[in-house]
Design a protein around this motif. Sequence first.
Motif, mmCIF file in Angstrom:
data_model
loop_
_atom_site.group_PDB
_atom_site.id
_atom_site.type_symbol
_atom_site.label_atom_id
_atom_site.label_comp_id
_atom_site.label_asym_id
_atom_site.label_seq_id
_atom_site.Cartn_x
_atom_site.Cartn_y
_atom_site.Cartn_z
ATOM 1 N N SER A 82 -27.169 16.605 52.968
ATOM 2 C CA SER A 82 -27.224 15.322 52.256
ATOM 3 C C SER A 82 -28.627 14.994 51.757
ATOM 4 N N ARG A 83 -29.437 16.026 51.506
ATOM 5 C CA ARG A 83 -30.817 15.797 51.081
ATOM 6 C C ARG A 83 -30.869 14.963 49.804
ATOM 7 N N ALA A 84 -31.566 13.833 49.864
ATOM 8 C CA ALA A 84 -31.729 12.935 48.713
ATOM 9 C C ALA A 84 -30.387 12.527 48.116
ATOM 10 N N ALA A 85 -29.343 12.512 48.946
ATOM 11 C CA ALA A 85 -28.003 12.192 48.442
ATOM 12 C C ALA A 85 -27.135 11.559 49.519
ATOM 13 N N ALA A 86 -27.752 10.912 50.503
ATOM 14 C CA ALA A 86 -26.980 10.378 51.624
ATOM 15 C C ALA A 86 -25.924 9.385 51.165
ATOM 16 N N LYS A 87 -26.298 8.457 50.285
ATOM 17 C CA LYS A 87 -25.334 7.453 49.812
ATOM 18 C C LYS A 87 -24.142 8.126 49.145
ATOM 19 N N ASP A 88 -24.402 9.119 48.317
ATOM 20 C CA ASP A 88 -23.318 9.789 47.594
ATOM 21 C C ASP A 88 -22.418 10.568 48.551
ATOM 22 N N ARG A 109 -11.897 26.437 61.633
ATOM 23 C CA ARG A 109 -11.870 25.115 62.264
ATOM 24 C C ARG A 109 -13.066 24.271 61.809
ATOM 25 N N TYR A 110 -14.140 24.953 61.439
ATOM 26 C CA TYR A 110 -15.364 24.277 61.018
ATOM 27 C C TYR A 110 -15.617 24.554 59.541
ATOM 28 N N VAL A 111 -16.168 23.561 58.845
ATOM 29 C CA VAL A 111 -16.506 23.694 57.430
ATOM 30 C C VAL A 111 -17.988 23.375 57.248
ATOM 31 N N GLY A 112 -18.721 24.244 56.572
ATOM 32 C CA GLY A 112 -20.127 23.997 56.313
ATOM 33 C C GLY A 112 -20.860 25.273 55.935
ATOM 34 N N GLU A 113 -21.863 25.272 55.246
ATOM 35 C CA GLU A 113 -22.596 24.072 54.876
ATOM 36 C C GLU A 113 -22.057 23.578 53.539
ATOM 37 N N VAL A 114 -21.685 22.309 53.509
ATOM 38 C CA VAL A 114 -21.190 21.684 52.283
ATOM 39 C C VAL A 114 -21.861 20.327 52.143
ATOM 40 N N GLY A 115 -21.733 19.717 50.967
ATOM 41 C CA GLY A 115 -22.305 18.391 50.757
ATOM 42 C C GLY A 115 -22.860 18.239 49.364
ATOM 43 N N LEU A 116 -23.950 17.474 49.268
ATOM 44 C CA LEU A 116 -24.597 17.198 47.991
ATOM 45 C C LEU A 116 -26.110 17.273 48.161
ATOM 46 N N ASP A 117 -26.789 17.662 47.090
ATOM 47 C CA ASP A 117 -28.247 17.745 47.097
ATOM 48 C C ASP A 117 -28.786 17.017 45.871
ATOM 49 N N GLY A 118 -29.553 15.948 46.131
ATOM 50 C CA GLY A 118 -30.102 15.152 45.048
ATOM 51 C C GLY A 118 -31.507 15.518 44.661
ATOM 52 N N GLY A 119 -32.001 16.656 45.127
ATOM 53 C CA GLY A 119 -33.341 17.095 44.756
ATOM 54 C C GLY A 119 -33.440 17.345 43.262
ATOM 55 N N PRO A 120 -34.638 17.230 42.703
ATOM 56 C CA PRO A 120 -34.800 17.351 41.252
ATOM 57 C C PRO A 120 -34.308 18.668 40.687
#
Length: 239
Positions: free
Chosen positions: A120-126, A77-88
């Motif tokens: 969404s570290r350093a990637a909130a917009k994306d 029912r839950y999905v995570g941890e997923v997303g994007l990381d814009g760290g160097p």
Amino acid sequence: MHCHLDLYPDPRDQVANIARQKSYVLSVTTTPRAWRGTTELAAGHPRIKTALGLHPQLAKDRKSELSLFDKLLPEARYVGEVGLDGGPECRTFWHDQAEVFDHILASCVKAGGRILTLHSRAAAKDVLDALEKHPGYGVAVLHWFSGTQRELARASEMGCWFSVGSAMLRSQKGRTLAARMPSHRVLTETDGPFGMVAGKPLQPGECADAIKVLADLWDTDEAAARDKVASSFRELVSL
């Protein structure tokens, strides 16, 4: 709303502590392959839910597990941890991250939507751009949000939720962001064992200090802040 139960030194001991405290905990996973075993840790403990994830920092090495993600998704029912990381250190495989996140969101749409806890570290917009491209993905909970105030406003307008913990709220930026979040869509988290205070990992349900800060930000007492978070939690799980 967000801890890595399977990554504590003694996960079963943590499960016993959660049961004694009667806490509600969302245990996230970093790879689809870890989901089954982490789910079994919580067997017989209905207050512990397990999210199916593929962490963006592992996207390059684990994107071959997307087929397993799709196979397991009907059970989660839950999905995570997923997303994007814009760290160097993660930008070098940004394409892999975007591919994985896009696939996960599309799969959630096909499955009728899920509650997602998002990195969404350093990637909130994306991350927000990706969510907008996949209407019907479900409900987004932005974990340990660290974007700009403009990105926060956009996320709030999109109906996103937020989970905050005492590690995040120790910084002035974290408190400033939390104060601007819609209070009826704010939940507590720990991100343990990665979330740490005074050099010690936060325990899965260790949210008392976060409640104290939220009470101050909301100009109320701790009991009222706890009740507000609990009410918001009940609303989320009813969606």
